[in-house]
Design an enzyme around this catalytic site. Sequence first.
Site, PDB file in Angstrom:
ATOM      1  N   HIS A   1     -14.455  -3.345   1.392  1.00  0.00           N
ATOM      2  CA  HIS A   1     -15.662  -2.930   2.099  1.00  0.00           C
ATOM      3  C   HIS A   1     -16.419  -2.029   1.127  1.00  0.00           C
ATOM      4  CE1 HIS A   1     -13.402  -3.774   6.067  1.00  0.00           C
ATOM      5  NE2 HIS A   1     -14.164  -4.791   5.727  1.00  0.00           N
TER       6      HIS A   1
ATOM      7  N   GLU B   1     -16.712   1.762   1.354  1.00  0.00           N
ATOM      8  CA  GLU B   1     -15.511   2.595   1.428  1.00  0.00           C
ATOM      9  C   GLU B   1     -15.072   2.872  -0.008  1.00  0.00           C
ATOM     10  OE1 GLU B   1     -12.958   0.384   4.106  1.00  0.00           O
ATOM     11  OE2 GLU B   1     -14.532   0.374   5.627  1.00  0.00           O
TER      12      GLU B   1
ATOM     13  N   HIS C   1      -8.697   1.101   1.968  1.00  0.00           N
ATOM     14  CA  HIS C   1      -9.927   1.217   2.760  1.00  0.00           C
ATOM     15  C   HIS C   1     -10.241   2.687   3.056  1.00  0.00           C
ATOM     16  CE1 HIS C   1     -10.669  -3.050   4.126  1.00  0.00           C
ATOM     17  NE2 HIS C   1      -9.535  -3.162   3.478  1.00  0.00           N
TER      18      HIS C   1
ATOM     19  N   GLU D   1      -5.767   3.330   4.891  1.00  0.00           N
ATOM     20  CA  GLU D   1      -7.038   3.992   5.207  1.00  0.00           C
ATOM     21  C   GLU D   1      -6.925   5.404   4.653  1.00  0.00           C
ATOM     22  OE1 GLU D   1      -9.554   2.538   6.761  1.00  0.00           O
ATOM     23  OE2 GLU D   1      -8.624   0.735   7.601  1.00  0.00           O
TER      24      GLU D   1
HETATM   25 ZN   LIG Z   1     -12.491  -1.136   5.446  1.00  0.00          ZN
END
Ligand SMILES: [Zn+2]
Length: 437
Positions: free
Chosen positions: A82, A85, A189, A280
Site C-alpha cells: 500500500h 504505508e 504494512h 502492521e
Molecule cells: Zn496496508
Amino acid sequence: MGLLGLVLSLPLVAAGLDFSYHHTAELEAFLREVRANHSSITHLYSIGKSVEGRHLWVLALGRFPTQHKIGIPEFKYVANMHGDEAVGREMLLHLIDFLVTSYQHDPVITKLIDSTRIHIMPSMNPDGFEATEQPRCYPSQGRNNKNGADLNRNFPDGFISNPYTIQPETQAVMDWIKTETFVLSANLHGGSLVASYPFDNGNSVTITSDGISQTLDNDVFVHLAKTYSTSHTTMYNKQGCTTGDHFTDGITNGFAWYQVEGGMQDYNYIWGQCFEITLELSCCKYPPKEELPSFWSDNKMALIEYIKQVHLGVKGRVLDKDEEPISDVIVETRGRRHVCPYRTNKDGEYYLLLLPGVYVLNATAPGYKSVFQILNVPDGTEYFSALTYDFILPDVSAAPKFVSCPTTPRYTENTSTILKPTVNILILINILYAVFR
Ligand SMILES: [Zn+2]
Ligand SMILES: *[C@@H]1O[C@H](CO)[C@@H](O)[C@H](O)[C@H]1NC(C)=O
Ligand SMILES: *[C@@H]1O[C@H](CO)[C@@H](O)[C@H](O)[C@H]1NC(C)=O
Ligand SMILES: *[C@@H]1O[C@H](CO)[C@@H](O)[C@H](O)[C@H]1NC(C)=O
C-alpha cells in the site's frame, strides 16, 4: 574545521543511511551503493515494473547472493504494497544497512547471512508511494496502484473466484514466488500495530467456533506472529491503535480481525509453499520523518528474530537409488496436508516449518508407493539450520507425474475431508503409540 576534526567526523559520515523518506531515485541510489560496497554478499535485481514503469527492486543478501544453494532457505520481506504505508519501506532500507554493516562484525548477523538467502523488497507499489502527498497519518491517495487496484486484494483467492484483473505488480510477485523456493516471508504494512497470520479469508471448512480461519499449521503461525510481536518494543503489550482492537499478545488471525479476499499472505501459503504473515508497524501510516529513528529501534530486533525462524522444522532432499534428486515429490507432515500439496523443487528439496516435536513425514512421488519417516525435530533457530533429513525413494524409475494444483477456488466445502485433521491425527497417534510407548 582542521584536518583532525575532519578525520574524526568521517565515521559519522560513513554511518550511512539517514532517517528520512527515500523516494524512487534515492532508494535506487542507496541500493546500488550497497550493492557496490558489499558486492560479495549482495545482489540487486528487479522482478518487473509497476504500471508507471518503476522497477520493483529486490536486494538479496547471503553468502551466495545470486543463486539458490541446496540447503540454504530463501526468505523474503516485502513492504509498501500500500503506497501510503511508508514506515515499512524505510525499515527495510535500515535493515539492509544494518545487515551489510554488521556482517563479519556481529556474530549473529554473520551466521544469519551465511545460512540464509534474504530477499528484501522495500516497495511493491512505488507508484502509490510517489502519488502520496507529504507525510500524514491517513493519506487520501497512494494506497492503490496506478490503475486504482488494491494490491492486497489482487491475488488469486483460496476460497472464492477472485473477480479482479491481476495487476503488473501482483503478477511480478506471483512469478517471483514461482521462481524461488521461498520458505518464510512477511509483508509490512501500516495503520495498525499487530502481527496478523493466515487465513485472511475462509469458509466453513476453515472457520472455527471462535471465528478464526485456521490453517493446519496454526501453531507455527501463532509462534511466528508472536516472535515478531514479542521481539518488538511495544507491539506485544499494546491493544492496537483504536478502541475497537483487542489483540492479545499483539497478534491476530487475519480473518478474525477482518476478512480479506485476494490477500498476499493466503496466496503465499496456499500456492507459494511459503509461510507469510502481515505486519502492521505503525498506527500512523506515513508519520513525520522525525519519528523514523524510534520506529527503527522498535522494529530492529523483531525484524532479525523473525528471519531466524526460517530455520525451524525440517529440510532435506528426495533422491532416487542413484542419489539423483527427484522433483515434484509431495513431502508433507502427517496431519498437515496442504490443499495444494507442498512439493520438492528441481533440486529435490523440501522445507517444512514445524515447531520442536515429534512428527511423521510422508514423501509421495505420484504414481509410486509413498514412504514415511518419524522425526524428532529440535529448534533449528539455535543452530541456524533446520533438521536435515533426506528421503531415498528406491522404486522411482521415471519422473513422477506432475500434480498440478488448480487455481480458484481451492477450499470448497467438499474438500473438508482433506482439511479436517481427525483421521490423520488418529493414524499419527497410533504410530507414535506403537513406537514410543
Ligand atoms: Zn496496508
Ligand atoms: C559506500 O561506501 C562509500 C565509501 O566508503 C561511503 O561513503 C558510502 O556511504 C557507502 N554507501 C553505502 C550505502 O553503504
Ligand atoms: C502419504 O500421503 C499420500 C498422499 O499424499 C497417501 O496416499 C499415503 O497413503 C500416505 N502414506 C502413508 C504411509 O501414510
Ligand atoms: C459438493 O459436491 C456435490 C457432489 O459432488 C455437489 O453437488 C455440491 O455442489 C458440492 N458443494 C460445493 C459447496 O462445492
